[in-house]
Design an enzyme around this catalytic site. Structure first.
Site, PDB file in Angstrom:
ATOM      1  N   GLY A   1     -29.229 -16.319  14.419  1.00  0.00           N
ATOM      2  CA  GLY A   1     -28.765 -15.973  15.795  1.00  0.00           C
ATOM      3  C   GLY A   1     -27.455 -16.715  16.080  1.00  0.00           C
ATOM      4  O   GLY A   1     -27.073 -16.530  17.277  1.00  0.00           O
TER       5      GLY A   1
ATOM      6  N   GLY B   1     -30.632 -10.069  15.270  1.00  0.00           N
ATOM      7  CA  GLY B   1     -29.736  -9.304  16.214  1.00  0.00           C
ATOM      8  C   GLY B   1     -29.193  -7.930  15.960  1.00  0.00           C
ATOM      9  O   GLY B   1     -29.264  -6.990  16.721  1.00  0.00           O
TER      10      GLY B   1
ATOM     11  N   SER C   1     -27.810 -14.230  10.512  1.00  0.00           N
ATOM     12  CA  SER C   1     -26.694 -13.244  10.914  1.00  0.00           C
ATOM     13  C   SER C   1     -26.402 -12.122   9.895  1.00  0.00           C
ATOM     14  O   SER C   1     -25.149 -12.227   9.571  1.00  0.00           O
ATOM     15  CB  SER C   1     -25.654 -14.192  11.155  1.00  0.00           C
ATOM     16  OG  SER C   1     -25.961 -15.272  12.167  1.00  0.00           O
TER      17      SER C   1
HETATM   18  P1  PGA Z   1     -30.355 -13.076  13.280  1.00  0.00           P
HETATM   19  O1  PGA Z   1     -32.064 -13.143  13.086  1.00  0.00           O
HETATM   20  O2  PGA Z   1     -30.262 -11.756  12.253  1.00  0.00           O
HETATM   21  O3  PGA Z   1     -30.252 -12.560  14.619  1.00  0.00           O
HETATM   22  O4  PGA Z   1     -29.693 -14.170  12.865  1.00  0.00           O
HETATM   23  C1  PGA Z   1     -32.608 -13.231  11.907  1.00  0.00           C
HETATM   24  C2  PGA Z   1     -34.421 -13.664  11.966  1.00  0.00           C
HETATM   25  O5  PGA Z   1     -34.256 -14.769  12.920  1.00  0.00           O
HETATM   26  O6  PGA Z   1     -35.201 -13.083  11.435  1.00  0.00           O
END
Ligand code: PGA
Length: 259
Positions: free
Chosen positions: A173, A235, A213
């Site tokens: 995130g 996300g 991410s």
């Molecule tokens: P993110 O989350 O892609 O928003 O970084 C990944 C996850 O927590 O599974």
């Protein structure tokens, strides 16, 4: 050999109206996902609705958590058979947000892994170091501890049915993904540890996905690494076209490695 797996972890996002729209857009955009397994993990409240939308398609359904036991006095919890009934095939376990916000322990996570396996579901055991642990050179120590504890007591056949997710906490995130080299290094380490815990043959079949991410514009490079067998997408899974682009890149990455 290992079919890449791309999981959309919607986290605590999606009213029924939103979840229906997103699941429909993913389904319609991925009529025939080739060479990749795709699983959507909406919030519990949207599982039944999304299950209907993806029924009869290659898109699978997963949950973001569950209790270790099949039933009982556990207010607010959801049990593995309830997920099976809704058509789930996979459950995320030990996500760092739950470890951190709710104090989930390795021991609890281990019991959940065994609990979901007992009901024919695929556990996705999430592990990963914090930024501080990486700075202190403790990445492998942390990941090893979480894996050994999370898989404790499981035989080789059970570990073979488990998916592992490497999710460095500092990358979740934040928009700062692990570089392909950083991720590949830990994935190789994890595969080595699975080999030690089971056998070389089993270790070659276990899927290890990367999370933190992942976006359409970094998926190519990450999915091109030999030991990265797909992605756990947070996300970016909330946008159908971005998520579909990641799925296609995961399939291409595996194809370019000859799998
Ligand atoms: P993110 O989350 O892609 O928003 O970084 C990944 C996850 O927590 O599974």
């Amino acid at each position: 050999m290992r079919i890449p797996l791309v999981i959309g972890n919607w986290k605590m996002n999606g009213t029924l109206v939103e979840a229906r729209a997103l699941a429909t857009a993913v389904r319609d955009g991925l009529k025939r996902p080739r060479g990749t397994e795709v699983v959507l993990c909406p919030p519990f409240t949207a599982l039944a609705a999304v299950s209907e939308i993806v029924a009869g398609t290659p898109i699978g359904l997963g949950a973001q958590n569950c209790h270790a036991e099949a039933s009982g006095a556990h207010t607010g919890e959801v049990a593995p058979p309830m997920l099976v009934e809704l058509g789930c095939r996979l459950v995320l376990l030990g996500h760092s947000e739950r470890r951190k916000e709710l104090g989930e322990t390795d021991d609890q996570i281990n019991r959940k892994v065994a609990g979901v396996l007992a009901h024919g579901l695929t556990p996705v055991l999430c592990v990963g170091e914090s930024g501080e642990e990486r700075r202190q050179g403790l990445t492998f120590t942390t990941v090893e501890g979480q894996l050994r504890a999370g898989l404790a007591g499981l035989d080789g056949a059970s570990i073979a049915r488990t998916v592992l997710a490497y999710e460095p906490v500092w990358a979740i995130g934040t928009g700062v993904n692990a570089t392909p080299a950083q991720a590949a290094e830990v994935h190789g380490y994890v595969r080595g540890l699975v080999s030690e815990l089971t056998s070389k043959e089993i270790a070659q079949t276990v899927r290890i996905v990367y999370g933190g991410s992942v976006k359409a514009d970094n998926a190519d490079a990450l999915m091109g690494e030999a030991d990265i067998d797909g992605a756990l997408v947070g996300g970016a899974s909330l946008n159908a076209s971005g998520f579909i682009a990641i799925v296609r890149k995961a399939a291409r990455g595996a194809a370019s490695r000859g799998e």
